[in-house]
Write a protein that holds these residues in place. Structure first.
Motif, mmCIF file in Angstrom:
data_model
loop_
_atom_site.group_PDB
_atom_site.id
_atom_site.type_symbol
_atom_site.label_atom_id
_atom_site.label_comp_id
_atom_site.label_asym_id
_atom_site.label_seq_id
_atom_site.Cartn_x
_atom_site.Cartn_y
_atom_site.Cartn_z
ATOM 1 N N PRO A 9 -61.040 3.910 45.265
ATOM 2 C CA PRO A 9 -59.714 3.838 44.648
ATOM 3 C C PRO A 9 -59.013 5.182 44.766
ATOM 4 O O PRO A 9 -59.651 6.223 44.837
ATOM 5 N N TRP A 10 -57.710 5.142 44.797
ATOM 6 C CA TRP A 10 -56.926 6.360 44.951
ATOM 7 C C TRP A 10 -55.823 6.419 43.910
ATOM 8 O O TRP A 10 -55.382 5.403 43.397
ATOM 9 N N THR A 11 -55.404 7.651 43.614
ATOM 10 C CA THR A 11 -54.299 7.914 42.698
ATOM 11 C C THR A 11 -53.538 9.128 43.208
ATOM 12 O O THR A 11 -54.148 10.115 43.613
ATOM 13 N N TYR A 12 -52.217 9.020 43.192
ATOM 14 C CA TYR A 12 -51.348 10.139 43.539
ATOM 15 C C TYR A 12 -50.386 10.356 42.383
ATOM 16 O O TYR A 12 -49.861 9.397 41.825
ATOM 17 N N THR A 13 -50.121 11.610 42.056
ATOM 18 C CA THR A 13 -49.149 11.950 41.023
ATOM 19 C C THR A 13 -48.144 12.929 41.606
ATOM 20 O O THR A 13 -48.532 13.934 42.196
ATOM 21 N N LEU A 14 -46.877 12.606 41.442
ATOM 22 C CA LEU A 14 -45.800 13.436 41.942
ATOM 23 C C LEU A 14 -44.988 13.930 40.750
ATOM 24 O O LEU A 14 -44.424 13.123 40.003
#
Length: 145
Positions: A9-14
């Protein structure tokens, strides 16, 4: 022997500033993330969800805000936006989508989120360091099977 490829699983935060260009940066980031993770079929719906949530944060909060994109499994993505305003907007308080007044000047964007998302919700954020309160609005979309 059958081999399988497991994608973690992946998560990106901008992190986004109070800048009128930030929603465009958020949409471009979302398109790239979905492309590199092989989920282009989610782009149109996810972009609408992200655009409305990020624009709401830009318009109604006074501080920075952030967009988070997370793999929600089975060709699903969760789009969430945190901002510093603790007030949860009406469509997310109602518990279900309700049509805005016909001549209402505001309230249509988050109403669209409730219509296009597979699931959606909101969380008040309390505690932590000063300036870390606020709220988190989220919406998920899935590939049509």
């Amino acid at each position: 022997m059958v081999s399988a490829t497991v994608s973690p699983p992946w998560t990106y935060t901008l992190q986004l500033p109070q800048d009128p260009r930030a929603p465009g940066v958020a949409r471009a980031t979302l398109r790239n993330v979905l492309r590199v993770h092989g989920m282009p079929e989610l782009t149109e719906t996810a972009e609408l969800l992200a655009s409305e949530l990020v624009t709401n944060a830009y318009l109604y909060s006074s501080g920075p805000y952030s967009l988070r994109l997370r793999d929600a499994g089975r060709s699903r993505v969760r789009v969430s936006v945190w901002d510093t305003d603790p007030r949860i907007p009406a469509p997310f308080r109602w518990g279900g989508p309700q049509t805005p007044e016909e001549l209402a000047e505001r309230g249509r964007g988050l109403y669209l989120v409730t219509l296009y998302a597979e699931s959606w919700g909101a969380y008040p954020m309390r505690g932590g360091l000063p300036g870390q309160g606020g709220k988190l609005l989220w919406a998920e979309c899935a590939a049509k099977t």
